[in-house]
Scaffold this motif. Structure first.
Motif, PDB file in Angstrom:
ATOM      1  N   THR A 149      35.836  22.806  18.096  1.00  0.00           N
ATOM      2  CA  THR A 149      35.440  23.930  19.012  1.00  0.00           C
ATOM      3  C   THR A 149      34.499  23.095  20.141  1.00  0.00           C
ATOM      4  OG1 THR A 149      33.399  24.389  17.980  1.00  0.00           O
ATOM      5  CG2 THR A 149      35.384  25.706  17.502  1.00  0.00           C
ATOM      6  N   CYS A 150      34.356  23.650  21.188  1.00  0.00           N
ATOM      7  CA  CYS A 150      33.115  22.966  22.256  1.00  0.00           C
ATOM      8  C   CYS A 150      31.867  22.985  21.557  1.00  0.00           C
ATOM      9  CB  CYS A 150      33.220  23.678  23.646  1.00  0.00           C
ATOM     10  SG  CYS A 150      34.874  23.652  24.473  1.00  0.00           S
ATOM     11  N   SER A 171      32.711  19.000  26.798  1.00  0.00           N
ATOM     12  CA  SER A 171      33.130  20.661  26.932  1.00  0.00           C
ATOM     13  C   SER A 171      34.533  20.482  27.664  1.00  0.00           C
ATOM     14  CB  SER A 171      32.086  21.594  27.715  1.00  0.00           C
ATOM     15  OG  SER A 171      31.005  21.564  26.758  1.00  0.00           O
ATOM     16  N   ALA A 227      37.783  21.763  25.783  1.00  0.00           N
ATOM     17  CA  ALA A 227      38.208  22.885  26.229  1.00  0.00           C
ATOM     18  C   ALA A 227      39.730  22.889  26.784  1.00  0.00           C
ATOM     19  CB  ALA A 227      37.258  23.667  27.356  1.00  0.00           C
ATOM     20  N   ARG A 247      42.172  22.287  24.002  1.00  0.00           N
ATOM     21  CA  ARG A 247      42.511  23.676  23.361  1.00  0.00           C
ATOM     22  C   ARG A 247      43.371  24.530  24.124  1.00  0.00           C
ATOM     23  NH1 ARG A 247      39.039  24.768  19.053  1.00  0.00           N
ATOM     24  NH2 ARG A 247      39.136  27.061  19.616  1.00  0.00           N
ATOM     25  N   ARG A 248      43.047  24.621  25.364  1.00  0.00           N
ATOM     26  CA  ARG A 248      43.834  25.584  26.348  1.00  0.00           C
ATOM     27  C   ARG A 248      44.752  24.997  26.666  1.00  0.00           C
ATOM     28  NH1 ARG A 248      39.893  25.810  30.307  1.00  0.00           N
ATOM     29  NH2 ARG A 248      38.854  27.482  28.889  1.00  0.00           N
TER      30      ARG A 248
END
Length: 146
Positions: free
Chosen positions: A17-18, A54, A58, A61-62
Protein backbone atom coordinates in the motif's frame (compact mmCIF):
# COMPACT_ATOMS: atom_id res chain seq x y z
CA UNK A 1 29.56 4.92 2.48
CA UNK A 2 31.42 2.63 0.10
CA UNK A 3 30.44 3.42 -3.51
CA UNK A 4 29.99 -0.26 -4.37
CA UNK A 5 27.54 -1.26 -1.66
CA UNK A 6 23.91 -0.40 -1.18
CA UNK A 7 22.08 -0.01 2.09
CA UNK A 8 18.44 -0.87 2.40
CA UNK A 9 15.79 -2.11 4.77
CA UNK A 10 14.16 -5.40 3.79
CA UNK A 11 12.31 -5.16 0.49
CA UNK A 12 8.52 -5.19 0.46
CA UNK A 13 6.85 -7.68 -1.85
CA UNK A 14 3.23 -8.29 -2.73
CA UNK A 15 0.64 -5.61 -3.23
CA UNK A 16 2.20 -2.93 -1.04
CA UNK A 17 0.00 0.00 0.00
CA UNK A 18 1.00 3.65 -0.28
CA UNK A 19 1.06 3.89 3.52
CA UNK A 20 3.43 0.91 3.85
CA UNK A 21 5.73 2.23 1.14
CA UNK A 22 5.79 5.76 2.57
CA UNK A 23 6.59 4.38 6.04
CA UNK A 24 9.52 2.40 4.67
CA UNK A 25 10.69 5.48 2.74
CA UNK A 26 10.52 7.59 5.92
CA UNK A 27 12.62 5.02 7.80
CA UNK A 28 15.26 4.98 5.05
CA UNK A 29 15.34 8.79 4.91
CA UNK A 30 15.59 9.01 8.71
CA UNK A 31 18.45 6.50 8.73
CA UNK A 32 20.18 8.34 5.90
CA UNK A 33 20.12 11.53 7.94
CA UNK A 34 20.84 9.94 11.34
CA UNK A 35 23.69 7.66 10.29
CA UNK A 36 25.25 10.03 7.75
CA UNK A 37 25.35 7.22 5.18
CA UNK A 38 25.48 9.85 2.47
CA UNK A 39 25.01 13.59 2.56
CA UNK A 40 21.36 13.95 3.54
CA UNK A 41 18.79 15.18 1.08
CA UNK A 42 17.53 18.70 1.54
CA UNK A 43 14.25 18.81 3.51
CA UNK A 44 12.22 19.72 0.41
CA UNK A 45 13.70 16.73 -1.43
CA UNK A 46 12.41 14.48 1.35
CA UNK A 47 8.85 15.49 0.42
CA UNK A 48 9.68 14.91 -3.25
CA UNK A 49 10.77 11.35 -2.44
CA UNK A 50 7.59 10.65 -0.45
CA UNK A 51 5.43 12.07 -3.24
CA UNK A 52 7.18 9.93 -5.87
CA UNK A 53 6.81 6.82 -3.70
CA UNK A 54 3.07 7.49 -3.39
CA UNK A 55 2.65 8.12 -7.11
CA UNK A 56 4.54 5.00 -8.19
CA UNK A 57 2.70 2.73 -5.74
CA UNK A 58 -0.72 4.25 -6.50
CA UNK A 59 -0.17 3.94 -10.25
CA UNK A 60 0.98 0.32 -9.98
CA UNK A 61 -2.10 -0.52 -7.91
CA UNK A 62 -4.54 1.47 -10.05
CA UNK A 63 -3.26 0.85 -13.58
CA UNK A 64 -0.87 -2.10 -13.60
CA UNK A 65 -2.36 -5.02 -11.70
CA UNK A 66 -0.67 -4.25 -8.38
CA UNK A 67 2.79 -3.98 -6.88
CA UNK A 68 5.03 -7.03 -7.03
CA UNK A 69 8.13 -5.40 -5.47
CA UNK A 70 9.03 -2.16 -3.69
CA UNK A 71 12.45 -1.07 -2.53
CA UNK A 72 14.13 2.16 -1.53
CA UNK A 73 17.86 2.18 -0.94
CA UNK A 74 20.98 4.29 -0.86
CA UNK A 75 23.31 3.26 -3.64
CA UNK A 76 26.36 4.97 -5.11
CA UNK A 77 25.53 8.51 -4.05
CA UNK A 78 21.82 8.30 -4.74
CA UNK A 79 18.55 7.32 -3.16
CA UNK A 80 16.86 4.80 -5.47
CA UNK A 81 13.11 4.12 -5.39
CA UNK A 82 12.13 0.94 -7.23
CA UNK A 83 8.59 -0.31 -7.92
CA UNK A 84 7.74 -3.38 -10.00
CA UNK A 85 4.25 -4.26 -11.18
CA UNK A 86 2.34 -6.81 -13.23
CA UNK A 87 1.93 -4.79 -16.42
CA UNK A 88 4.23 -4.76 -19.46
CA UNK A 89 2.87 -1.33 -20.44
CA UNK A 90 4.92 1.77 -19.73
CA UNK A 91 3.62 4.84 -17.94
CA UNK A 92 1.56 7.25 -20.04
CA UNK A 93 1.74 11.00 -20.09
CA UNK A 94 -1.55 12.46 -21.25
CA UNK A 95 -1.93 16.04 -22.43
CA UNK A 96 -3.03 18.38 -19.68
CA UNK A 97 -6.82 18.71 -19.55
CA UNK A 98 -7.98 20.92 -16.66
CA UNK A 99 -11.42 19.29 -16.40
CA UNK A 100 -10.12 15.71 -16.48
CA UNK A 101 -8.68 14.13 -13.33
CA UNK A 102 -5.49 12.09 -13.42
CA UNK A 103 -2.90 11.65 -16.13
CA UNK A 104 -0.17 13.63 -14.41
CA UNK A 105 1.55 10.98 -12.25
CA UNK A 106 4.42 10.07 -14.57
CA UNK A 107 5.02 13.72 -15.45
CA UNK A 108 5.21 14.47 -11.72
CA UNK A 109 7.67 11.61 -11.13
CA UNK A 110 9.90 12.84 -13.96
CA UNK A 111 9.82 16.40 -12.59
CA UNK A 112 10.56 15.52 -8.96
CA UNK A 113 13.18 12.78 -9.40
CA UNK A 114 16.63 13.52 -10.77
CA UNK A 115 16.22 10.52 -13.07
CA UNK A 116 13.32 8.21 -13.80
CA UNK A 117 13.29 5.22 -16.09
CA UNK A 118 11.41 2.02 -16.84
CA UNK A 119 12.93 -1.43 -17.29
CA UNK A 120 10.72 -3.99 -19.05
CA UNK A 121 11.14 -7.68 -18.22
CA UNK A 122 9.12 -10.92 -18.26
CA UNK A 123 5.81 -9.25 -19.26
CA UNK A 124 6.23 -6.88 -16.31
CA UNK A 125 8.10 -3.67 -15.58
CA UNK A 126 10.18 -1.98 -12.92
CA UNK A 127 10.18 1.78 -12.53
CA UNK A 128 13.18 3.46 -10.91
CA UNK A 129 13.27 7.01 -9.61
CA UNK A 130 16.67 8.32 -8.54
CA UNK A 131 17.40 11.21 -6.19
CA UNK A 132 21.04 12.24 -5.99
CA UNK A 133 22.56 12.89 -2.61
CA UNK A 134 25.39 15.38 -2.29
CA UNK A 135 28.15 12.99 -3.35
CA UNK A 136 26.17 11.48 -6.21
CA UNK A 137 24.92 14.63 -7.87
CA UNK A 138 26.13 15.01 -11.44
CA UNK A 139 28.43 17.97 -12.02
CA UNK A 140 26.73 21.24 -12.86
CA UNK A 141 27.16 22.48 -16.45
CA UNK A 142 29.55 25.41 -16.93
CA UNK A 143 28.05 28.86 -16.37
CA UNK A 144 26.25 30.14 -19.43
CA UNK A 145 25.39 26.64 -20.69
CA UNK A 146 21.70 26.30 -21.58
Amino acid sequence: MDDHRSRSLPELTGDVTCAEAREKARRVLDRLERDHLEPALLPERREDVLTVVSELIANARRHAGGVTHFDIRVQRGALVVEVSDRSPDGPLTRPWEPGRPGGFGWRLVEQLADRAHVHFHDDMKTVNAVFFTGSGAPPLPPAGTP
